[in-house]
Design a protein around this motif. Structure first.
Motif, mmCIF file in Angstrom:
data_model
loop_
_atom_site.group_PDB
_atom_site.id
_atom_site.type_symbol
_atom_site.label_atom_id
_atom_site.label_comp_id
_atom_site.label_asym_id
_atom_site.label_seq_id
_atom_site.Cartn_x
_atom_site.Cartn_y
_atom_site.Cartn_z
ATOM 1 N N UNK A 1 0.847 -1.167 0.000
ATOM 2 C CA UNK A 1 0.000 0.000 0.000
ATOM 3 C C UNK A 1 0.897 1.236 0.000
ATOM 4 N N UNK A 2 0.434 2.276 -0.641
ATOM 5 C CA UNK A 2 1.151 3.542 -0.706
ATOM 6 C C UNK A 2 0.238 4.626 -0.151
ATOM 7 N N UNK A 3 0.792 5.461 0.697
ATOM 8 C CA UNK A 3 0.041 6.570 1.268
ATOM 9 C C UNK A 3 0.568 7.874 0.695
ATOM 10 N N UNK A 4 -0.357 8.774 0.389
ATOM 11 C CA UNK A 4 0.011 10.094 -0.126
ATOM 12 C C UNK A 4 -0.734 11.125 0.715
ATOM 13 N N UNK A 5 0.002 12.111 1.171
ATOM 14 C CA UNK A 5 -0.646 13.182 1.928
ATOM 15 C C UNK A 5 -0.351 14.514 1.252
ATOM 16 N N UNK A 6 -1.136 15.501 1.603
ATOM 17 C CA UNK A 6 -1.022 16.836 1.013
ATOM 18 C C UNK A 6 -0.635 17.833 2.096
ATOM 19 N N UNK A 7 0.307 18.703 1.779
ATOM 20 C CA UNK A 7 0.577 19.860 2.627
ATOM 21 C C UNK A 7 0.473 21.107 1.751
ATOM 22 N N UNK A 8 -0.075 22.167 2.317
ATOM 23 C CA UNK A 8 -0.307 23.387 1.540
ATOM 24 C C UNK A 8 0.520 24.572 1.984
ATOM 25 N N UNK B 1 -4.304 19.092 9.955
ATOM 26 C CA UNK B 1 -4.772 19.080 8.567
ATOM 27 C C UNK B 1 -3.854 18.331 7.620
ATOM 28 N N UNK B 2 -2.603 18.147 8.006
ATOM 29 C CA UNK B 2 -1.648 17.416 7.170
ATOM 30 C C UNK B 2 -1.479 15.971 7.636
ATOM 31 N N UNK B 3 -2.172 15.601 8.703
ATOM 32 C CA UNK B 3 -2.069 14.231 9.230
ATOM 33 C C UNK B 3 -3.042 13.300 8.520
#
Length: 169
Positions: free
Chosen positions: A1-8, A36-38
């Protein structure tokens, strides 16, 4: 599995991104080190890859993402997360164009700006995405490879392909 998160974080935003947010009177969201980035209700295991999209919607713009998938022989991506009409669509679009099969379980994402069913229908039409419920066992099936074809349609595609530059002289 691959996890992708977003930071702004503004430090990673381009000028157009910052201008848009200023024009809307919106503060940046999903800042590094904030909730919000977790990840929410899921956590990657120690051996699972995590990629961070820094002020971009498409995971393929993240260093090493595509290489990680290719090195593992991944041919089929199953998407879960926010938002179907923003990040999921951006990454699914690139995935399709790069030859990956796309599945978006209909109960594993939602849309932010557009009617959700229209977003899923768009993905089905444009990317050949499958959109079953997450409890449908076919979610994990890798679509069968299509047989190699050679017909008039393929010849037309070949004629439209860019031709190598020829030396002048």
């Amino acid at each position: 599995m691959v996890f992708v998160r977003f930071t702004g974080d503004p430090a990673h935003q381009g000028a157009s991104w910052r201008l848009r947010d200023r024009g809307r009177g919106r503060p940046p969201k999903c800042l590094e080190g904030t909730w919000g980035a977790d990840f929410h209700r899921v956590l990657p295991a120690a051996d699972e890859a995590v990629f961070t999209k820094r002020a971009c919607f498409d995971a393929f713009l993240t260093a090493g993402f595509e290489e990680h998938l290719r090195a593992r022989g991944v041919a089929h991506l199953v998407f879960a997360g926010l938002f179907a009409d923003v990040c999921v669509d951006s990454t699914a679009r690139t995935a399709f164009q790069k030859g990956f099969h796309v599945t978006v379980p209909a109960d594993c994402t939602t849309s932010l700006h557009l009617p959700y069913e229209e977003v899923l229908a768009f993905m089905r039409v444009l990317y050949g995405a499958r959109t079953p419920a997450s409890d449908d066992p076919s979610v994990w099936d890798v679509p069968a490879a299509e047989p190699r074809r050679h017909d008039e349609e393929e010849e037309k595609e070949e004629k439209c392909a860019p031709q190598p530059a020829r030396p002048r002289g």
